[in-house]
Design a protein around this motif. Sequence first.
Motif, PDB file in Angstrom:
ATOM      1  N   ILE A  65      54.317  -4.307  59.030  1.00  0.00           N
ATOM      2  CA  ILE A  65      53.247  -3.859  58.136  1.00  0.00           C
ATOM      3  C   ILE A  65      53.824  -3.155  56.911  1.00  0.00           C
ATOM      4  CG2 ILE A  65      51.253  -2.329  57.956  1.00  0.00           C
ATOM      5  CD1 ILE A  65      50.818  -2.873  60.961  1.00  0.00           C
ATOM      6  N   LYS A  66      54.901  -2.403  57.094  1.00  0.00           N
ATOM      7  CA  LYS A  66      55.474  -1.679  55.952  1.00  0.00           C
ATOM      8  C   LYS A  66      55.973  -2.642  54.884  1.00  0.00           C
ATOM      9  CE  LYS A  66      60.098  -1.080  58.022  1.00  0.00           C
ATOM     10  NZ  LYS A  66      61.083  -0.072  58.487  1.00  0.00           N
ATOM     11  N   HIS A  67      56.412  -3.837  55.282  1.00  0.00           N
ATOM     12  CA  HIS A  67      56.841  -4.845  54.306  1.00  0.00           C
ATOM     13  C   HIS A  67      55.648  -5.324  53.481  1.00  0.00           C
ATOM     14  CE1 HIS A  67      59.114  -8.193  52.595  1.00  0.00           C
ATOM     15  NE2 HIS A  67      58.120  -8.990  52.928  1.00  0.00           N
ATOM     16  N   LEU A  68      54.488  -5.516  54.140  1.00  0.00           N
ATOM     17  CA  LEU A  68      53.287  -5.927  53.419  1.00  0.00           C
ATOM     18  C   LEU A  68      52.853  -4.840  52.434  1.00  0.00           C
ATOM     19  CD1 LEU A  68      51.196  -7.446  56.360  1.00  0.00           C
ATOM     20  CD2 LEU A  68      52.509  -8.682  54.636  1.00  0.00           C
ATOM     21  N   LEU A  69      52.872  -3.604  52.868  1.00  0.00           N
ATOM     22  CA  LEU A  69      52.446  -2.498  52.014  1.00  0.00           C
ATOM     23  C   LEU A  69      53.374  -2.341  50.809  1.00  0.00           C
ATOM     24  CD1 LEU A  69      51.590   0.136  54.777  1.00  0.00           C
ATOM     25  CD2 LEU A  69      50.011  -1.384  53.571  1.00  0.00           C
ATOM     26  N   GLN A  70      54.687  -2.505  51.037  1.00  0.00           N
ATOM     27  CA  GLN A  70      55.636  -2.387  49.939  1.00  0.00           C
ATOM     28  C   GLN A  70      55.526  -3.562  48.977  1.00  0.00           C
ATOM     29  OE1 GLN A  70      59.328  -2.063  52.094  1.00  0.00           O
ATOM     30  NE2 GLN A  70      58.958   0.068  52.709  1.00  0.00           N
ATOM     31  N   THR A  71      55.381  -4.756  49.511  1.00  0.00           N
ATOM     32  CA  THR A  71      55.297  -5.953  48.669  1.00  0.00           C
ATOM     33  C   THR A  71      54.065  -5.922  47.783  1.00  0.00           C
ATOM     34  OG1 THR A  71      56.483  -7.271  50.330  1.00  0.00           O
ATOM     35  CG2 THR A  71      55.191  -8.486  48.702  1.00  0.00           C
ATOM     36  N   LEU A  72      52.948  -5.455  48.330  1.00  0.00           N
ATOM     37  CA  LEU A  72      51.683  -5.451  47.598  1.00  0.00           C
ATOM     38  C   LEU A  72      51.404  -4.106  46.934  1.00  0.00           C
ATOM     39  CD1 LEU A  72      49.525  -7.408  50.208  1.00  0.00           C
ATOM     40  CD2 LEU A  72      50.744  -8.299  48.218  1.00  0.00           C
ATOM     41  N   ASP A  73      52.360  -3.183  47.025  1.00  0.00           N
ATOM     42  CA  ASP A  73      52.246  -1.863  46.391  1.00  0.00           C
ATOM     43  C   ASP A  73      50.956  -1.161  46.809  1.00  0.00           C
ATOM     44  OD1 ASP A  73      53.096   0.240  44.809  1.00  0.00           O
ATOM     45  OD2 ASP A  73      52.175  -0.543  42.976  1.00  0.00           O
ATOM     46  N   LEU A  74      50.757  -1.069  48.122  1.00  0.00           N
ATOM     47  CA  LEU A  74      49.578  -0.410  48.664  1.00  0.00           C
ATOM     48  C   LEU A  74      49.993   0.942  49.249  1.00  0.00           C
ATOM     49  CD1 LEU A  74      47.921  -3.439  50.524  1.00  0.00           C
ATOM     50  CD2 LEU A  74      47.261  -2.467  48.324  1.00  0.00           C
ATOM     51  N   PRO A  75      49.540   2.031  48.665  1.00  0.00           N
ATOM     52  CA  PRO A  75      49.926   3.356  49.165  1.00  0.00           C
ATOM     53  C   PRO A  75      49.180   3.719  50.451  1.00  0.00           C
ATOM     54  CG  PRO A  75      48.400   3.584  47.337  1.00  0.00           C
ATOM     55  CD  PRO A  75      48.680   2.113  47.465  1.00  0.00           C
ATOM     56  N   VAL A  76      49.872   4.395  51.349  1.00  0.00           N
ATOM     57  CA  VAL A  76      49.277   4.868  52.599  1.00  0.00           C
ATOM     58  C   VAL A  76      49.705   6.308  52.833  1.00  0.00           C
ATOM     59  CG1 VAL A  76      49.126   4.555  55.097  1.00  0.00           C
ATOM     60  CG2 VAL A  76      49.272   2.563  53.619  1.00  0.00           C
ATOM     61  N   ALA A  77      48.726   7.180  53.029  1.00  0.00           N
ATOM     62  CA  ALA A  77      49.032   8.578  53.344  1.00  0.00           C
ATOM     63  C   ALA A  77      49.293   8.719  54.840  1.00  0.00           C
ATOM     64  CB  ALA A  77      47.868   9.473  52.924  1.00  0.00           C
ATOM     65  N   SER A  78      49.989   9.772  55.209  1.00  0.00           N
ATOM     66  CA  SER A  78      50.362   9.962  56.614  1.00  0.00           C
ATOM     67  C   SER A  78      49.140  10.151  57.508  1.00  0.00           C
ATOM     68  CB  SER A  78      51.291  11.172  56.750  1.00  0.00           C
ATOM     69  OG  SER A  78      50.659  12.353  56.281  1.00  0.00           O
ATOM     70  N   THR A  79      48.022  10.563  56.942  1.00  0.00           N
ATOM     71  CA  THR A  79      46.816  10.792  57.729  1.00  0.00           C
ATOM     72  C   THR A  79      45.856   9.595  57.717  1.00  0.00           C
ATOM     73  OG1 THR A  79      45.877  11.903  55.793  1.00  0.00           O
ATOM     74  CG2 THR A  79      46.867  13.297  57.485  1.00  0.00           C
ATOM     75  N   ASP A  80      46.201   8.545  56.965  1.00  0.00           N
ATOM     76  CA  ASP A  80      45.356   7.351  56.927  1.00  0.00           C
ATOM     77  C   ASP A  80      45.513   6.556  58.217  1.00  0.00           C
ATOM     78  OD1 ASP A  80      44.603   8.067  54.394  1.00  0.00           O
ATOM     79  OD2 ASP A  80      45.899   6.629  53.372  1.00  0.00           O
ATOM     80  N   ILE A  81      44.548   5.686  58.475  1.00  0.00           N
ATOM     81  CA  ILE A  81      44.606   4.779  59.628  1.00  0.00           C
ATOM     82  C   ILE A  81      44.796   3.362  59.103  1.00  0.00           C
ATOM     83  CG2 ILE A  81      43.354   3.842  61.605  1.00  0.00           C
ATOM     84  CD1 ILE A  81      41.834   6.474  61.755  1.00  0.00           C
TER      85      ILE A  81
END
Length: 381
Positions: A248-264
């Motif tokens: 999942i972290k690869h998808l988030l990095q590739t698409l530049d989607l930020p995620v906070a530590s408290t997000d689900i």
Amino acid sequence: MLKIHYSLDSELHNEILEIPAPAELNIQVRNLVLRTKKGALINKGDILAEAPSPFGGAYHASACGKVMKVNYHHMTIKCSDSETSVEPLDVQSMGTGKELLRTLQGLGVHVAPLSGRADVLIINGMNPEPGISAAQQILKDGGEYLKAGLELARKLITPGRTVLAVAKGDKSAIPGAETVGVKAKYPSSLDALVVRAVTGKEFPSDTKVISVMDLYDLGRVAVSGQPITDTIMTIAGRNYRVPLGTPIKHLLQTLDLPVASTDIVVLGGPFQGESVYSLDEGVKKTDYGLFIIPASQFPAVQDAPCINCGECVLQCPARVQPHLISRYAEYERFEQAEKHGLNSCFECGLCSFNCFSRRPLLQYIRFAKAQLQASGHGEQA
């Protein structure tokens, strides 16, 4: 009873986009039969594991690399720059017997809908959950593969009637199938409810149903002779082809989607999906969406007592008692849960979504089913 319209309508922005292969793959192998081991060098399309059920499809590598770690839950593969793939199989020239079914199963196809004859074949072309447009996108862009998949499915099932179920107003069509409109409101996209909408019957014995996503995969296998190594996922409103096992972290990095530590972060949809415990978790075949739920947007799910409000019973399309079944599951009384309709549950997730106490009803139900199957007493897929 809450009166909320969970719309399945989605707006398509473009064609299916490609996600590049990650540096490593994380394949979920829990409850699978491993066909490789740590240290093995693999090519794209090599079999990694097989399903223990008589109909489940095998799991294959979506890239070349080396198996670095294997445990009960996951297999980690370090990807290489090699593009070597397994030799394709001539699927379309095979007969209609068990050899074809076993070949398809070995190529990653779940063959339960293709096993045996039926008078009616229904292709479920509805988007599976709100916010996911993968089915709609495939109907728009997957013409060649949908046609090939339907030809192969009809070859095996030999139906007298073939129906494509789509949202009312959708003009999509597949050659060889009549089109029927279904109200675009969740949970109308569930297979059982689509069958009832098309035939007017509940669980007719002469009817088989296959999702448009599975039909698309079947067509790709038929045309290419190669195994299934990716899935189509809706992420931030767009559809992507994602290699299986992509973290999942690869998808988030590739698409530049930020995620906070408290997000689900949820793999799947808002109703049937599961929150992930780590961004290293890899994408599976049946993951058609990825959602980021900001902190505090919804009340937290918790093991709170049931208040017997009955909302889950009113919402349940399977007409079972989720509050009662979940309580049996919570206290590991799985046989009692089964007696009270556990296996009639569609796992639509409406009970959990609408629970005022925010109990994890769907998770309890899935837990009970998994425990019964592991003990050899539950229904097999």
